[in-house]
Design an enzyme around this catalytic site. Structure first.
Site, mmCIF file in Angstrom:
data_model
loop_
_atom_site.group_PDB
_atom_site.id
_atom_site.type_symbol
_atom_site.label_atom_id
_atom_site.label_comp_id
_atom_site.label_asym_id
_atom_site.label_seq_id
_atom_site.Cartn_x
_atom_site.Cartn_y
_atom_site.Cartn_z
ATOM 1 N N ARG A 40 0.822 -1.218 0.000
ATOM 2 C CA ARG A 40 0.000 0.000 0.000
ATOM 3 C C ARG A 40 0.859 1.273 0.000
ATOM 4 O O ARG A 40 0.486 2.273 -0.610
ATOM 5 C CB ARG A 40 -0.938 0.000 1.209
ATOM 6 C CG ARG A 40 -2.122 -0.917 0.996
ATOM 7 C CD ARG A 40 -3.036 -0.912 2.179
ATOM 8 N NE ARG A 40 -4.330 -1.457 1.818
ATOM 9 C CZ ARG A 40 -5.252 -1.819 2.687
ATOM 10 N NH1 ARG A 40 -5.019 -1.693 3.979
ATOM 11 N NH2 ARG A 40 -6.402 -2.293 2.281
ATOM 12 N N LYS A 201 -17.173 -14.851 6.295
ATOM 13 C CA LYS A 201 -18.634 -14.879 6.367
ATOM 14 C C LYS A 201 -19.339 -14.698 5.033
ATOM 15 O O LYS A 201 -18.940 -13.873 4.226
ATOM 16 C CB LYS A 201 -19.105 -13.746 7.274
ATOM 17 C CG LYS A 201 -18.733 -13.934 8.724
ATOM 18 C CD LYS A 201 -19.238 -12.745 9.486
ATOM 19 C CE LYS A 201 -18.988 -12.893 10.967
ATOM 20 N NZ LYS A 201 -19.357 -11.669 11.668
ATOM 21 N N GLY A 354 -6.610 -8.509 1.721
ATOM 22 C CA GLY A 354 -5.259 -8.568 2.289
ATOM 23 C C GLY A 354 -4.682 -9.974 2.340
ATOM 24 O O GLY A 354 -3.508 -10.176 2.004
ATOM 25 N N GLY A 377 -12.242 -4.686 0.842
ATOM 26 C CA GLY A 377 -13.646 -4.279 0.948
ATOM 27 C C GLY A 377 -14.062 -3.373 -0.199
ATOM 28 O O GLY A 377 -15.132 -3.535 -0.779
#
Ligand code: AMP
Length: 397
Positions: A40, A201, A354, A377
């Protein structure tokens, strides 16, 4: 066709101006506080260097972790300031605070072509609450705002959205690259189009699965979320992570896949552990016989082969999320197998998240991927077709 139709750094005059540059420096640290993956930071350098070279006074800012308004020295941006100083070849001073007296002093002493870094934005609770007065304080440090934090573009925070109401606001090169690359690949994917989703999830990824089922030819499901599907199919899943209340959601997705002719590929065998810990006893079982008291920790070797076969011959691959608890060596094999299969496939590939990106880096496959996103995300939101608040507020071209 341009997919990023916002102004970027080149569209504004930055010479002699104070530029507030929002980056995503939320990088992983080890127990000694050393940065373990600098992707990053490295990806931010192009915009930073452009601004410095064009005479801007650069005020860098980012969050790190989730301190939720509490000053936690372990989440200081000091390691980032050190890495940046090395890579830019000149010292990037770190303020002691976010918008307090230290930050103000550093910003007012800045010369053209110099950069400073504010302390972790999330040391102030107002950041995540997108509080107007805090956004105004941040904006008052600068003349222009540049958002290059793609990894945080799905958050409506003071430094990603609020601040755009008070300053001319443009995108950075990384923001532009992420959007342009992903949108152009997704607009007209080479087929067969295979997506591999993993992670914890189903509920986090319901929207993206739903949307991908309208685009892909094959959907591969691994990681913790596979157990919710297995439960919905009537298998017992032991003590595996499973959202029992999402069985209907999983069933709806399976029906949608069948109706649209999307091939759904699920794990056929699993590495299960006696407890959820890195050194626990583990064994291999098939998906229809996970014993009571055992937890699914990774996909098994037959599933690795099954998934690799699905990836081989793909035209486009989109991968987000690990196939198991890949942070723990004993349970990283499935994630590595997927990374290897994508690298060997020659497909156009987008890697997000990640854990997935880290395994690609660790195995040295980064060069063989088309695009490794700096945002897990945010890239999922983009795949869903959602608006990203971090882009919404920027000035149109
Ligand atoms: P996500 O942020 O949804 O992509 O999830 C990433 C997390 O999923 C990682 O921290 C993994 O440890 C976790 N994960 C993957 N597979 C499993 C599993 N079988 N059981 C529990 N956690 C898992």
């Amino acid at each position: 066709m341009a997919y990023f139709n916002k102004k970027i750094v080149e569209d504004v005059d930055v010479d002699g101006k104070r530029v507030l540059l929002r980056c995503d420096f939320n990088v992983p640290l080890d127990e000694n506080g050393e940065v373990t993956n600098t992707r990053r930071i490295d990806e931010s350098l192009r915009t930073i260097k452009y601004l410095l070279l064009h005479g801007a006074k650069v005020i860098l800012c980012s969050h790190m972790g989730r301190p939720s308004g509490v000053i936690d020295p372990k989440l200081s941006l000091k390691p980032v300031a050190n890495d940046l100083s090395k890579k830019l070849g000149s010292e990037v001073k770190l303020a002691d605070d976010v918008v307090g007296s230290s930050a103000r002093a550093l910003c007012s002493n800045l010369k053209n072509g110099e950069a400073v870094l504010l302390e972790n934005l999330r040391f102030r609770i107002e950041e995540q609450d997108n509080e107007e007065s805090f956004a105004k304080e941040l904006a008052s440090l600068a003349d222009i705002f540049v958002n290059d934090a793609f990894g945080t573009a799905h958050r409506k925070h003071a430094s990603t959205y609020g601040v755009t109401r008070f300053l001319p606001s443009v995108g950075g090169y990384l923001m532009q690259k992420e959007i342009e690359t992903m949108c152009s690949i997704l607009e007209n994917p080479k087929r067969p189009f295979v997506s591999i989703l993993g992670g914890a999830k189903v509920s986090d990824k319901f929207n993206v699965i739903n949307r991908l089922l309208e685009k892909v030819d094959v959907l591969v499901v691994g990681g913790g979320m596979a157990y919710t599907f297995m439960n919905a199919m009537g298998y017992s899943v032991g003590t595996s992570i499973c959202e029992y209340d999402k069985a209907d959601m999983a069933k709806d997705l399976m029906v949608k896949a069948r109706d649209r002719g999307v091939k759904l590929v699920m794990p056929m065998d699993n590495i299960v552990g006696l407890s959820y810990s890195p050194d626990t006893e583990f064994k291999l079982v098939s998906s229809d016989s996970i014993p009571d008291g055992w937890t699914g920790m990774d996909i098994g070797p037959k599933t690795e082969k099954l998934f690799a076969d699905a990836i081989e011959g793909a035209g486009t691959v989109v991968w987000n999320g690990p196939m198991g608890v890949s942070e723990w060596e004993n349970f990283a094999s499935g994630t590595c197998a997927v990374a290897r299969a994508i690298a060997q496939s020659g497909a156009v590939s987008i890697i997000g998240g990640g854990d997935s990106a880290a395994s690609v880096d660790k195995l040295g496959f980064a060069d063989r991927m088309t695009h490794i996103s700096t945002g897990g995300g945010a890239s999922l939101r983009l795949l869903e077709g959602a608006e990203l608040p971090g882009i919404e507020g920027l000035n149109d071209k």
